[in-house]
Design an enzyme around this catalytic site. Structure first.
Site, short mmCIF file in Angstrom:
data_model
loop_
_atom_site.label_atom_id
_atom_site.label_comp_id
_atom_site.label_asym_id
_atom_site.label_seq_id
_atom_site.Cartn_x
_atom_site.Cartn_y
_atom_site.Cartn_z
N CYS A 1 -1.32 -8.36 -10.11
CA CYS A 1 -1.06 -7.01 -9.59
C CYS A 1 0.35 -7.10 -9.00
CB CYS A 1 -2.07 -6.66 -8.50
SG CYS A 1 -1.62 -5.18 -7.56
N ASP B 1 5.08 2.70 -10.54
CA ASP B 1 3.93 1.96 -10.01
C ASP B 1 3.17 2.94 -9.11
OD1 ASP B 1 2.29 -0.34 -9.29
OD2 ASP B 1 3.30 -0.32 -7.35
N CYS C 1 3.15 -1.91 -13.24
CA CYS C 1 1.81 -1.85 -12.64
C CYS C 1 0.81 -2.32 -13.70
CB CYS C 1 1.54 -0.40 -12.24
SG CYS C 1 -0.14 -0.09 -11.70
#
Ligand code: DGL
Length: 256
Positions: free
Chosen positions: A182, A7, A70
């Site tokens: 997110c 991420d 991500c």
């Protein structure tokens, strides 16, 4: 063999947390690209380049599967990464579909919170075009939540002030579901739940992603047969994390 996670920063820990719950005896590598966070305000090309760099690094540590923990990096790179590497690659997808299914007959709308990159990318636009036939999905970029999370600020006055500015409070009751698009955003679930009126549910795609990881590993015969608990190694933009304070912070988030 390891399962690699990456991420732009600590957001993917919210996904790894679910992986540890479902697949506790796997060994994990977690790559936080903290030198380059945030991804969500960068261009697709920049994020793709950073994603390739992260994956190249993880591959040097032997991975049997990769989770792009991500949403922004998934939008920018999952297809190219799959073309380049032979192991299973699991990406993130904002949980728009279950949110639409839940709300489409109830007259409520869906609000997707994510980053600018994810929201403007074709992957997300296609997903919405496919599932949002009743046009009930709205979207909003919330970049400051990424910045706050990277400072380990998950609640309190700064978070509340930002959420007061960000969310459409004058019509908040028209929403039935808020989608956290997110991986940094589940850290704010408690603050959001406290501020939102009752009856609005808050969902993310983390558990679905990890269930998918489990099924992919199982069908490829890649599950770790050892009954022993696995371990997690952390890296920040390619450097092993050794600072006990940082390790403690990461591990605390995985336990939270
Ligand atoms: N956690 C990431 C996501 O799910 C990226 C956030 C950022 O770096 O902007 O999109």
């Amino acid at each position: 063999m390891n399962i690699g996670f990456f991420d732009s920063g600590i957001g993917g820990l919210t996904v790894l947390r679910d992986a540890l719950a479902l697949l506790p005896n796997e060994n994990y590598l977690y790559y936080a690209d903290t030198d380059n966070t945030p991804y969500g305000t960068k261009t697709r090309e920049e994020v793709k380049r950073l994603a390739f760099r992260a994956v190249e690094f993880l591959v040097s540590y032997n991975v049997k599967a990769l989770v792009i923990a991500c949403n922004a990096a998934t939008s920018a790179s999952v297809e190219s990464l799959r073309k380049e590497y032979g192991f299973p690659i699991i990406g993130m997808e904002p949980a728009v579909k279950p949110a639409v299914v839940k709300n489409q007959n109830g007259g409520k709308r869906v609000l997707v919170l994510s980053t600018a990159l994810t929201l403007r990318e074709v992957k997300f636009q296609d997903l919405v075009a496919r599932v949002d036939t009743g046009h009930i999905v709205d979207m909003l970029a919330a970049p400051k939540l990424v910045e706050l999370a990277e400072r380990f600020v998950f609640d309190g006055p700064e978070v509340e002030t930002y959420l007061r500015e960000l969310l459409p409070w004058d019509r908040i009751n028209c929403y039935g579901t808020i989608v956290l698009g997110c991986t940094h955003f589940p850290f704010f679930r408690k603050a959001l739940a406290r501020m939102l009126p009752e009856g609005i549910d808050i969902i993310d795609g983390n558990r679905g992603t990890i269930k998918h990881l489990y099924e992919v590993l199982k069908s490829a015969n890649l599950l770790n047969p050892s009954p022993d608990k696995g371990r997690v190694l952390f890296f920040r933009s390619g450097v092993p994390v050794k600072d006990p304070e940082v390790l403690e912070k990461y591990n605390r988030l995985l336990r939270s």
